[in-house]
Write a protein that holds these residues in place. Structure first.
Motif, PDB file in Angstrom:
ATOM      1  N   GLU A   6       2.015  -0.586 -15.295  1.00 24.74           N
ATOM      2  CA  GLU A   6       0.837   0.040 -14.673  1.00 24.74           C
ATOM      3  C   GLU A   6       0.132  -0.919 -13.719  1.00 24.74           C
ATOM      4  N   THR A   7       0.126  -2.217 -14.022  1.00 22.07           N
ATOM      5  CA  THR A   7      -0.529  -3.171 -13.113  1.00 22.07           C
ATOM      6  C   THR A   7       0.172  -3.184 -11.761  1.00 22.07           C
ATOM      7  N   ALA A   8       1.491  -3.110 -11.761  1.00 18.85           N
ATOM      8  CA  ALA A   8       2.247  -3.082 -10.498  1.00 18.85           C
ATOM      9  C   ALA A   8       1.980  -1.783  -9.748  1.00 18.85           C
ATOM     10  N   LEU A   9       1.855  -0.675 -10.464  1.00 19.24           N
ATOM     11  CA  LEU A   9       1.571   0.611  -9.816  1.00 19.24           C
ATOM     12  C   LEU A   9       0.179   0.615  -9.194  1.00 19.24           C
ATOM     13  N   ARG A  10      -0.797   0.047  -9.898  1.00 15.56           N
ATOM     14  CA  ARG A  10      -2.156  -0.026  -9.338  1.00 15.56           C
ATOM     15  C   ARG A  10      -2.166  -0.866  -8.069  1.00 15.56           C
ATOM     16  N   GLN A  11      -1.485  -1.995  -8.092  1.00 15.45           N
ATOM     17  CA  GLN A  11      -1.435  -2.865  -6.915  1.00 15.45           C
ATOM     18  C   GLN A  11      -0.725  -2.164  -5.754  1.00 15.45           C
ATOM     19  N   VAL A  38       5.218   7.935  -7.127  1.00 14.33           N
ATOM     20  CA  VAL A  38       4.539   7.147  -8.169  1.00 14.33           C
ATOM     21  C   VAL A  38       4.996   7.628  -9.546  1.00 14.33           C
ATOM     22  N   ASP A  39       5.145   8.929  -9.717  1.00 12.28           N
ATOM     23  CA  ASP A  39       5.648   9.473 -10.983  1.00 12.28           C
ATOM     24  C   ASP A  39       7.062   8.960 -11.263  1.00 12.28           C
ATOM     25  N   PHE A  40       7.890   8.885 -10.222  1.00 12.02           N
ATOM     26  CA  PHE A  40       9.244   8.345 -10.397  1.00 12.02           C
ATOM     27  C   PHE A  40       9.184   6.901 -10.878  1.00 12.02           C
ATOM     28  N   LEU A  41       8.327   6.075 -10.256  1.00 12.99           N
ATOM     29  CA  LEU A  41       8.209   4.671 -10.671  1.00 12.99           C
ATOM     30  C   LEU A  41       7.727   4.542 -12.118  1.00 12.99           C
ATOM     31  N   ARG A  42       6.957   5.500 -12.565  1.00 14.74           N
ATOM     32  CA  ARG A  42       6.524   5.490 -13.976  1.00 14.74           C
ATOM     33  C   ARG A  42       7.717   5.698 -14.910  1.00 14.74           C
ATOM     34  N   SER A  63      11.098   4.998 -13.730  1.00 10.07           N
ATOM     35  CA  SER A  63      12.120   4.011 -13.375  1.00 10.07           C
ATOM     36  C   SER A  63      11.603   3.127 -12.245  1.00 10.07           C
ATOM     37  N   ASN A  64      11.449   1.849 -12.517  1.00 12.71           N
ATOM     38  CA  ASN A  64      10.931   0.899 -11.528  1.00 12.71           C
ATOM     39  C   ASN A  64      12.050   0.473 -10.583  1.00 12.71           C
ATOM     40  N   GLY A  65      12.421   1.406  -9.710  1.00 20.01           N
ATOM     41  CA  GLY A  65      13.543   1.191  -8.801  1.00 20.01           C
ATOM     42  C   GLY A  65      14.794   1.830  -9.370  1.00 20.01           C
ATOM     43  N   ALA A  66      15.821   1.902  -8.555  1.00 24.79           N
ATOM     44  CA  ALA A  66      17.088   2.508  -8.964  1.00 24.79           C
ATOM     45  C   ALA A  66      18.130   2.191  -7.902  1.00 24.79           C
ATOM     46  N   GLU A  67      19.384   2.415  -8.281  1.00 23.16           N
ATOM     47  CA  GLU A  67      20.473   2.188  -7.334  1.00 23.16           C
ATOM     48  C   GLU A  67      21.630   3.092  -7.685  1.00 23.16           C
ATOM     49  N   GLY A  68      22.268   3.640  -6.662  1.00 22.75           N
ATOM     50  CA  GLY A  68      23.427   4.489  -6.881  1.00 22.75           C
ATOM     51  C   GLY A  68      23.536   5.550  -5.806  1.00 22.75           C
ATOM     52  N   PHE A  69      24.293   6.582  -6.105  1.00 22.73           N
ATOM     53  CA  PHE A  69      24.549   7.635  -5.123  1.00 22.73           C
ATOM     54  C   PHE A  69      23.646   8.841  -5.346  1.00 22.73           C
ATOM     55  N   VAL A  70      23.190   9.391  -4.218  1.00 25.43           N
ATOM     56  CA  VAL A  70      22.528  10.689  -4.174  1.00 25.43           C
ATOM     57  C   VAL A  70      23.412  11.511  -3.251  1.00 25.43           C
ATOM     58  N   GLY A  71      24.193  12.399  -3.830  1.00 26.62           N
ATOM     59  CA  GLY A  71      25.232  13.065  -3.052  1.00 26.62           C
ATOM     60  C   GLY A  71      26.237  12.019  -2.603  1.00 26.62           C
ATOM     61  N   ASP A  72      26.533  12.007  -1.305  1.00 31.09           N
ATOM     62  CA  ASP A  72      27.440  10.999  -0.747  1.00 31.09           C
ATOM     63  C   ASP A  72      26.704   9.770  -0.234  1.00 31.09           C
TER      64      ASP A  72
END
Length: 129
Positions: A15-20, A32-36, A38-47
Motif C-alpha cells: 500500500e505504501t508503494a501504491l500511495r506514492q 491500481v486495482d491490478f497492482l493490488r 499483482s505488483n507487475g507481471a510478465e508474459g503474453f496477452v494474446g500474441d
C-alpha cells in the motif's frame, strides 16, 4: 482478470508503494486495482508480449527515460521488451493509455491504445503478430 491468463503474476503491491505512485499522477482505477493483486507481471496477452513494471519501479524507469523532458504528461508503466513502451497519457481531461517506440519518445505523437487498463489488455489481445 480477463486477458491476463498467460501473465506471470507477482505478489500484491505494498500500500505504501501504491500511495506514492498515485501521488505521482492520475492513474486508472482498474490499473491500481491490478497492482493490488499483482505488483507487475510478465508474459503474453494474446500474441503480444507484455512486461508490467512493479509500482516501485515506475518512477525510476520514467526518470531514466527522461519522460518529463521528452514527453511530459506520460507515465510509462510497461513494455513489450523489444523497444515499445506503454504509458498513461495524463495530458488531457481523461487519462488514456498509449504506446510508442522508445527511440521516438517526444518526437512523434504516441499511438492511442485504450481508455482503461482492461481495455488496454483487450487491445493487446486483439493484436496479431
Amino acid at each position: 482478470m480477463e486477458y491476463a491468463n498467460n501473465l506471470n503474476l507477482k505478489q500484491p503491491a505494498p500500500e505504501t508503494a501504491l500511495r506514492q505512485l498515485r501521488s505521482a499522477g492520475r492513474l486508472p482505477k482498474d490499473y491500481v486495482d491490478f497492482l493490488r493483486e499483482s505488483n507487475g507481471a510478465e508474459g503474453f496477452v494474446g500474441d503480444s508480449y507484455l512486461i508490467l513494471f512493479g509500482a516501485e519501479a515506475i518512477e525510476p524507469i520514467n526518470e531514466a527515460a527522461a519522460v518529463d523532458r521528452f514527453a511530459p504528461g506520460l507515465i510509462i508503466f510497461g513494455s513489450d521488451g523489444g523497444g515499445k513502451s506503454y504509458a498513461f497519457d495524463t495530458r488531457g481531461d481523461e487519462v488514456t493509455i498509449v504506446e510508442f517506440f522508445d527511440m521516438d519518445i517526444g518526437d512523434e505523437e504516441p499511438t492511442f491504445c485504450a481508455k482503461s487498463f482492461i481495455g488496454f489488455l483487450k487491445y493487446l489481445s486483439d493484436q496479431t503478430v
